[in-house]
Design an enzyme around this catalytic site. Structure first.
Site: not given
Ligand SMILES: NC(=O)c1ccc[n+]([C@@H]2O[C@H](COP(=O)([O-])OP(=O)(O)OC[C@H]3O[C@@H](n4cnc5c(N)ncnc54)[C@H](OP(=O)(O)O)[C@@H]3O)[C@@H](O)[C@H]2O)c1
Length: 248
Positions: A152, A141, A156, A10
């Site tokens: 979700y 998360s 996690k 990601g």
């Molecule tokens: N933002 C928040 O508030 C928050 C809070 C707690 C935890 N998180 C966690 O932090 C992590 C990063 O999230 P983010 O906030 O940076 O959101 P994001 O920008 O949506 O990042 C998620 C990334 O994962 C990649 N991805 C998803 N499914 C995939 C797959 N099957 N194979 C390969 N790559 C995949 C996506 O790229 P593609 O779509 O191009 O594959 C994207 O680059 C996630 O695990 C999320 O659950 C986020």
């Protein structure tokens, strides 16, 4: 070529792109993995340009829920030792279409996106992890610790239990395994069009520091756990949540 190699899933967007940037800045060669080639390539080129090291960050396209595509990541790493695997890919997959079949599809989608992606990538790279000194970081998360998002949250939370086992298995090789558990992080693709001004305000109010997290906040925690200073830290969950959840 950098002396160390990191793989960040990601890594094309949000938190993963911030992690790729700090690790590349620290001298790692970084492989960023995701499903969208254009997004990955843009991020890889931008970071490499910014830090003045051509190809410091390289894109590899793979859907990490698919075992066959995961082997493409192993090929891209070739025969180099992997110093750090950062399992950051994931997200909340909505859309329970109703009925038991809908429930099953909803749960499978969230487990695949958040658990299988991490398990498959880590298992594929496990033989290549640097011994001693390798690092595995899982991004979970705050939802794992306080609920709020059904499958979700459960997916996690599954990462935490798995991290403890993996830490026990890899400890004798001086490889550490830790979890970073982010709270609310704005300015990523995570919420898509689901976020409202009220939802944002509620999440900010739940912190002790009165602000949303940034991708850099999370990346700095990963940077520490992926680096040489954290060799005695393993099997831990590090909350980076502005105090929204205390002490766990
Ligand atoms: N933002 C928040 O508030 C928050 C809070 C707690 C935890 N998180 C966690 O932090 C992590 C990063 O999230 P983010 O906030 O940076 O959101 P994001 O920008 O949506 O990042 C998620 C990334 O994962 C990649 N991805 C998803 N499914 C995939 C797959 N099957 N194979 C390969 N790559 C995949 C996506 O790229 P593609 O779509 O191009 O594959 C994207 O680059 C996630 O695990 C999320 O659950 C986020």
């Amino acid at each position: 070529m950098g002396e160390r190699l990191a793989v960040v899933s990601g890594g094309g967007t949000g938190i993963g792109a911030a992690v790729a940037r700090v690790l590349a800045t620290d001298g790692f060669d970084v492989v960023v993995v995701g499903r969208r080639k254009d997004v990955l390539t843009d991020t890889a080129e931008r970071i490499s340009w910014d830090i003045g090291r051509p190809r410091a960050v390289r894109p590899v396209v793979a859907d990490l829920t698919d075992p066959e595509q995961v082997s493409g990541v192993v090929e891209a790493v070739a025969d180099r030792a992997v110093d750090a695997v950062v399992n950051n890919a994931g997200g909340y997959l909505g859309g329970d279409t109703g009925g038991l079949a809908g429930t099953a599809a909803h749960w499978r989608a969230n487990l695949d996106a958040n658990v299988l992606t991490a398990v498959l990538l880590t298992e594929a790279l496990r033989p290549a992890l640097r011994r001693p000194g390798g690092r595995v970081v899982l991004v979970s998360s705050i939802a794992a610790q306080r609920g709020g998002a059904g499958p979700y949250s459960a997916a996690k939370a599954a990462l935490h239990g798995w991290a403890y086992d993996l830490a026990a298995q890899l400890g004798p090789d001086q490889i550490t395994v830790n979890v970073v558990s982010p709270g609310y992080v704005a300015d990523t693709e995570f919420f898509g069009d689901r976020m409202t001004p009220e939802g944002h305000a509620k999440r900010v109010a739940a912190t002790l520091v009165g602000r949303a997290g940034t991708p850099d906040d999370i990346a700095e925690a990963v940077r520490y756990l992926a680096g040489p200073a954290a060799g005695y830290v393993t099997g831990q969950v590090l909350g980076v949540n502005g105090g929204s959840v205390l002490g766990r």
